[in-house]
Design an enzyme around this catalytic site. Structure first.
Site, PDB file in Angstrom:
ATOM      1  N   GLY A  43       2.847   9.656   0.858  1.00 43.09           N
ATOM      2  CA  GLY A  43       3.333   8.318   1.168  1.00 43.09           C
ATOM      3  C   GLY A  43       3.572   7.546  -0.118  1.00 43.09           C
ATOM      4  CB  CYS A  44       2.856   4.051  -1.065  1.00 37.56           C
ATOM      5  SG  CYS A  44       2.829   2.998  -2.527  1.00 37.56           S
ATOM      6  CG  PHE A  45       5.382   6.879  -5.948  1.00 38.36           C
ATOM      7  CD1 PHE A  45       5.407   5.504  -6.069  1.00 38.36           C
ATOM      8  CD2 PHE A  45       6.586   7.567  -6.165  1.00 38.36           C
ATOM      9  CE1 PHE A  45       6.562   4.808  -6.406  1.00 38.36           C
ATOM     10  CE2 PHE A  45       7.755   6.886  -6.491  1.00 38.36           C
ATOM     11  CZ  PHE A  45       7.748   5.501  -6.613  1.00 38.36           C
ATOM     12  CE1 TYR A 200       2.991  -0.868   0.826  1.00 40.64           C
ATOM     13  CE2 TYR A 200       1.470   0.142  -0.743  1.00 40.64           C
ATOM     14  CZ  TYR A 200       2.399   0.256   0.282  1.00 40.64           C
ATOM     15  OH  TYR A 200       2.719   1.496   0.766  1.00 40.64           O
TER      16      TYR A 200
END
Length: 224
Positions: A43-45, A200
Site C-alpha cells: 500500500g502507501c510506501f 494521514y
C-alpha cells in the site's frame, strides 16, 4: 642506527600496514556480502518505509515502483492507473542481523493480507500488496511465510508472490516523508511532512485495521 636496520624496520612497518589494510578490506567485503535487498508492496510506501526503517538490521528503505510496463514512471502516472506498477519499498538489510523470513513475517502482519483491491483508504491496483522474489529460494521462503500467515490468521491471504521486476525510485519528495520537517500544504493547513504523515496514517485507518485483523500479532500498529 645502521642503514640496514632502518631499512628492515621500514619494510617491517610497511608489511604490517599492508596486512592491516588487507584485513580491513576483507572484513569490509565480507560485511558487504551480507547486505541483501528485497522489494515489498504494502500500500502507501510512506508507511512501509516508516515501519521498516525502525527494524534492527534494515539498513535502508527506498520508496518506489515495480511490476509495471512503463520505464521510470512518475508518482502521478502510477496513481492515475494504466502503468501496472505497485507502490513498493526496496529494503536493504543485513542478513546476519535479520533473516528474509523474519522480514516477511513482519511484512505480512503490517498489511491487510485479505484485501485484494488496495490497502486501507487507498484503493486501486497501485496500492495492492505483493512480495517480489528473486529466484526459487526466495519464492519458497515467501510461500512458506504466506502459508504460516494463513494458519495464524485463519483466513486466506491474497498477497501474491511475484517474480522480481525492475525497481524505479519515487521522486525525492516521497523519500523519508514520515521523518521530514519540510512544510507542505495539506487539507489540515500548512504542516510539516512528518505531521502530515501521522494525520494521514491515522485518518486512513491503517493501524486500527491491522489491530482488528491481527490482534496482538499486528506489526508496527500504533507506531509512527
Amino acid at each position: 642506527m645502521p642503514r640496514i636496520r632502518i631499512a628492515q624496520n621500514i619494510k617491517t612497518a610497511a608489511l604490517a600496514l599492508s596486512i592491516a589494510l588487507g584485513v580491513i578490506a576483507h572484513h569490509g567485503r565480507a560485511e558487504a556480502q551480507e547486505l541483501r535487498q528485497t522489494v515489498l508492496a504494502g500500500g502507501c510506501f510512506w508507511c512501509v518505509e516508516a515501519d521498516f526503517e525502525s527494524v534492527p538490521g534494515v539498513v535502508e528503505a527506498v520508496s518506489g515502483f515495480a511490476g509495471g510496463t512503463v520505464e521510470a514512471p512518475s508518482y502521478r502516472q502510477v496513481t492515475a492507473g494504466g502503468t501496472g506498477h505497485y507502490e513498493v519499498v526496496r529494503l536493504t538489510y543485513d542478513a546476519e542481523v535479520i533473516g528474509y523470513d523474519e522480514i516477511l513475517r513482519l511484512f505480512l502482519r503490517s498489511v491487510d493480507v485479505t484485501d485484494a483491491g488496495g490497502q486501507f483508504c487507498d484503493r486501486g491496483p497501485s496500492y495492492r500488496t505483493a512480495i517480489f522474489v528473486d529466484g526459487p529460494g526466495e519464492r519458497a521462503i515467501a510461500e512458506a511465510a504466506i502459508a504460516e500467515a494463513e494458519a495464524a490468521l485463519g483466513q486466506a491471504v491474497v498477497t501474491p508472490v511475484l517474480d522480481a521486476a525492475p525497481f524505479w525510485p519515487a521522486e525525492d519528495y516521497h523519500q523519508d516523508f514520515y521523518a521530514s520537517d519540510a512544510l507542505i500544504l495539506t487539507r489540515f493547513g500548512p504542516r510539516r511532512k512528518s505531521v502530515a504523515y501521522t494525520l494521514y496514517r491515522d485518518s486512513c485507518g491503517r493501524d486500527a485495521r491491522l489491530s482488528e485483523l491481527w490482534g496482538d500479532e499486528a506489526a508496527f500498529a500504533g507506531g509512527h
